[in-house]
Design a protein around this motif. Structure first.
Motif, PDB file in Angstrom:
ATOM      1  N   TYR A  14     -14.750   7.998 -25.149  1.00  0.00           N
ATOM      2  CA  TYR A  14     -14.724   8.271 -23.699  1.00  0.00           C
ATOM      3  C   TYR A  14     -15.972   7.803 -22.968  1.00  0.00           C
ATOM      4  O   TYR A  14     -15.919   7.578 -21.761  1.00  0.00           O
ATOM      5  CB  TYR A  14     -14.528   9.771 -23.451  1.00  0.00           C
ATOM      6  CG  TYR A  14     -13.109  10.202 -23.748  1.00  0.00           C
ATOM      7  CD1 TYR A  14     -12.176  10.320 -22.723  1.00  0.00           C
ATOM      8  CD2 TYR A  14     -12.684  10.438 -25.053  1.00  0.00           C
ATOM      9  CE1 TYR A  14     -10.870  10.682 -22.983  1.00  0.00           C
ATOM     10  CE2 TYR A  14     -11.375  10.792 -25.325  1.00  0.00           C
ATOM     11  CZ  TYR A  14     -10.476  10.910 -24.289  1.00  0.00           C
ATOM     12  OH  TYR A  14      -9.165  11.247 -24.556  1.00  0.00           O
ATOM     13  N   GLY A  53      -3.465  19.394 -24.869  1.00  0.00           N
ATOM     14  CA  GLY A  53      -4.369  18.462 -25.553  1.00  0.00           C
ATOM     15  C   GLY A  53      -5.314  17.845 -24.536  1.00  0.00           C
ATOM     16  O   GLY A  53      -5.531  16.637 -24.515  1.00  0.00           O
ATOM     17  N   GLY A  55      -8.423  17.815 -24.173  1.00  0.00           N
ATOM     18  CA  GLY A  55      -9.743  17.296 -24.560  1.00  0.00           C
ATOM     19  C   GLY A  55     -10.817  17.934 -23.701  1.00  0.00           C
ATOM     20  O   GLY A  55     -10.868  19.163 -23.553  1.00  0.00           O
ATOM     21  N   ASP A  76      -6.480  23.042 -25.553  1.00  0.00           N
ATOM     22  CA  ASP A  76      -6.904  22.076 -26.579  1.00  0.00           C
ATOM     23  C   ASP A  76      -7.415  22.823 -27.809  1.00  0.00           C
ATOM     24  O   ASP A  76      -8.065  23.860 -27.689  1.00  0.00           O
ATOM     25  CB  ASP A  76      -8.021  21.167 -26.049  1.00  0.00           C
ATOM     26  CG  ASP A  76      -8.130  19.903 -26.882  1.00  0.00           C
ATOM     27  OD1 ASP A  76      -7.542  18.878 -26.464  1.00  0.00           O
ATOM     28  OD2 ASP A  76      -8.746  19.938 -27.970  1.00  0.00           O
ATOM     29  N   PRO A  77      -7.131  22.281 -29.011  1.00  0.00           N
ATOM     30  CA  PRO A  77      -7.597  22.951 -30.229  1.00  0.00           C
ATOM     31  C   PRO A  77      -9.043  22.611 -30.606  1.00  0.00           C
ATOM     32  O   PRO A  77      -9.541  23.125 -31.616  1.00  0.00           O
ATOM     33  CB  PRO A  77      -6.632  22.432 -31.301  1.00  0.00           C
ATOM     34  CG  PRO A  77      -6.204  21.098 -30.803  1.00  0.00           C
ATOM     35  CD  PRO A  77      -6.233  21.151 -29.310  1.00  0.00           C
ATOM     36  N   VAL A  96      -0.308  22.344 -29.250  1.00  0.00           N
ATOM     37  CA  VAL A  96       1.107  22.195 -28.917  1.00  0.00           C
ATOM     38  C   VAL A  96       1.916  23.331 -29.547  1.00  0.00           C
ATOM     39  O   VAL A  96       2.790  23.912 -28.911  1.00  0.00           O
ATOM     40  CB  VAL A  96       1.624  20.829 -29.411  1.00  0.00           C
ATOM     41  CG1 VAL A  96       3.137  20.752 -29.317  1.00  0.00           C
ATOM     42  CG2 VAL A  96       0.962  19.690 -28.640  1.00  0.00           C
ATOM     43  N   ASN A 114      -1.476  13.544 -22.686  1.00  0.00           N
ATOM     44  CA  ASN A 114      -1.939  12.161 -22.650  1.00  0.00           C
ATOM     45  C   ASN A 114      -2.818  11.886 -23.871  1.00  0.00           C
ATOM     46  O   ASN A 114      -3.849  12.550 -24.050  1.00  0.00           O
ATOM     47  CB  ASN A 114      -2.746  11.930 -21.359  1.00  0.00           C
ATOM     48  CG  ASN A 114      -3.240  10.508 -21.266  1.00  0.00           C
ATOM     49  OD1 ASN A 114      -2.458   9.567 -21.362  1.00  0.00           O
ATOM     50  ND2 ASN A 114      -4.547  10.345 -21.114  1.00  0.00           N
ATOM     51  N   GLY A 115      -2.395  10.942 -24.699  1.00  0.00           N
ATOM     52  CA  GLY A 115      -3.205  10.615 -25.872  1.00  0.00           C
ATOM     53  C   GLY A 115      -3.197  11.711 -26.910  1.00  0.00           C
ATOM     54  O   GLY A 115      -4.204  11.926 -27.585  1.00  0.00           O
ATOM     55  N   LEU A 120       0.230  14.130 -33.796  1.00  0.00           N
ATOM     56  CA  LEU A 120       0.918  15.241 -34.462  1.00  0.00           C
ATOM     57  C   LEU A 120       1.725  14.737 -35.655  1.00  0.00           C
ATOM     58  O   LEU A 120       2.227  13.608 -35.645  1.00  0.00           O
ATOM     59  CB  LEU A 120       1.867  15.937 -33.487  1.00  0.00           C
ATOM     60  CG  LEU A 120       1.276  16.481 -32.185  1.00  0.00           C
ATOM     61  CD1 LEU A 120       2.336  17.275 -31.431  1.00  0.00           C
ATOM     62  CD2 LEU A 120       0.070  17.353 -32.456  1.00  0.00           C
TER      63      LEU A 120
HETATM   64  C1  LIG Z   1      -7.438  11.216 -27.493  1.00  0.00           C
HETATM   65  S1  LIG Z   1      -7.815  12.883 -27.074  1.00  0.00           S
HETATM   66  C2  LIG Z   1      -6.975  13.044 -25.507  1.00  0.00           C
HETATM   67  C3  LIG Z   1      -7.665  14.031 -24.604  1.00  0.00           C
HETATM   68  C4  LIG Z   1      -7.074  14.134 -23.195  1.00  0.00           C
HETATM   69  N1  LIG Z   1      -5.653  14.373 -23.210  1.00  0.00           N
HETATM   70  C5  LIG Z   1      -7.363  12.920 -22.373  1.00  0.00           C
HETATM   71  O1  LIG Z   1      -6.442  12.255 -21.903  1.00  0.00           O
HETATM   72  O2  LIG Z   1      -8.542  12.636 -22.131  1.00  0.00           O
HETATM   73  C6  LIG Z   1      -6.769  13.749 -28.208  1.00  0.00           C
HETATM   74  C7  LIG Z   1      -6.821  15.245 -27.979  1.00  0.00           C
HETATM   75  O3  LIG Z   1      -5.699  15.827 -28.665  1.00  0.00           O
HETATM   76  C8  LIG Z   1      -6.109  17.096 -29.093  1.00  0.00           C
HETATM   77  N2  LIG Z   1      -5.169  17.569 -30.129  1.00  0.00           N
HETATM   78  C9  LIG Z   1      -5.116  17.271 -31.434  1.00  0.00           C
HETATM   79  N3  LIG Z   1      -4.137  17.942 -32.056  1.00  0.00           N
HETATM   80  C10 LIG Z   1      -3.528  18.672 -31.091  1.00  0.00           C
HETATM   81  C11 LIG Z   1      -2.446  19.598 -31.075  1.00  0.00           C
HETATM   82  N4  LIG Z   1      -1.773  19.920 -32.192  1.00  0.00           N
HETATM   83  N5  LIG Z   1      -2.114  20.188 -29.902  1.00  0.00           N
HETATM   84  C12 LIG Z   1      -2.778  19.884 -28.762  1.00  0.00           C
HETATM   85  N6  LIG Z   1      -3.820  19.031 -28.713  1.00  0.00           N
HETATM   86  C13 LIG Z   1      -4.178  18.432 -29.863  1.00  0.00           C
HETATM   87  C14 LIG Z   1      -7.526  16.872 -29.592  1.00  0.00           C
HETATM   88  O4  LIG Z   1      -8.262  18.059 -29.714  1.00  0.00           O
HETATM   89  C15 LIG Z   1      -8.054  15.917 -28.532  1.00  0.00           C
HETATM   90  O5  LIG Z   1      -8.726  16.611 -27.504  1.00  0.00           O
END
Ligand SMILES: C[S@@+](CC[C@H](N)C(=O)[O-])C[C@H]1O[C@@H](n2cnc3c(N)ncnc32)[C@H](O)[C@@H]1O
Length: 199
Positions: A14, A53, A55, A76-77, A96, A114-115, A120
């Motif tokens: 980022y 998620g 972030g 977010d986790p 999720v 997003n992202g 998963l």
């Molecule tokens: C690439 S980052 C995207 C962050 C944000 N959505 C963005 O667009 O800036 C991936 C994110 O997915 C989260 N993540 C990973 N496993 C997840 C889950 N099972 N449920 C929700 N979020 C999850 C991570 O903690 C991380 O913050």
């Protein structure tokens, strides 16, 4: 979580100019596109956003700039992200699979992942999509890449599947598509003309 979503992860993808996935201008352009598409489809301004998620909650500053009174809820986790940004950007610790256990509203105007969804496992995606969909009373923006997409950034996904595979999962979760990663719950499909639908 298979990998650490810690400070060094967010610094790399980022912030560092040579490894970040999108510039601030690109992020803002994406968020404008999503917000205004949702406004258009709903026929009114979006007032609430659930960011699954989330972030570091990067969507919030842009959303607030465009719509100062918008309600934003991140989940977010990442312990790092929630410790550093949870209070000031309204991010709850969870994922999720735990949305039903969190103190969330019933129907958000816009639900964003997003992202996130490509990280998963197949089971977690299949079981998690309906939980995400239940939270939406409006548009969903669900970024999912397929095995034919050329992807940059953090590509440590499991096996990417075909577009047909993901379309089946999305339809089973009760969604209709309107293109560009945007979806509506089937109950709202009457808002779309036939050729506005992508699936
Ligand atoms: C690439 S980052 C995207 C962050 C944000 N959505 C963005 O667009 O800036 C991936 C994110 O997915 C989260 N993540 C990973 N496993 C997840 C889950 N099972 N449920 C929700 N979020 C999850 C991570 O903690 C991380 O913050």
């Amino acid at each position: 979580m298979p990998r650490a979503y810690d400070k060094s992860y967010f610094d790399k993808f980022y912030r560092a100019s040579d490894t970040r996935v999108r510039s601030a201008a690109e992020v803002e352009r994406m968020i404008r596109f999503v917000l205004f598409t949702a406004d258009y489809v709903l026929g009114r301004p979006v007032r609430s956003v659930l960011d699954v998620g989330a972030g570091e909650g990067n969507w919030l500053p842009v959303l607030r700039k465009l719509r100062p009174r918008i309600h934003y809820q991140g989940v977010d986790p990442s312990a790092y992200a929630v410790r550093r940004f949870g209070a000031r950007r309204n991010i709850l610790l969870g994922g999720v699979g735990s949305l039903d256990q969190l103190p969330l509203r019933d129907g958000y105007d816009l639900v964003v992942a997003n992202g996130v969804l490509n990280y998963l496992s197949p089971d977690a995606l299949r079981d998690g999509l309906p939980q995400i969909v239940r939270r939406a009373d409006g548009m969903l923006y669900l970024e999912i890449f397929t095995d034919t997409d050329d992807i940059t950034g953090d590509t440590r996904f499991g096996q990417l599947e075909s577009a047909a595979h993901y379309r089946t999962l999305l339809k089973r979760a009760g969604l209709v598509g309107l293109g560009m990663h945007c979806y509506l719950r089937r109950a709202l499909e009457g808002r779309l003309a036939a050729l506005e639908r992508s699936m």
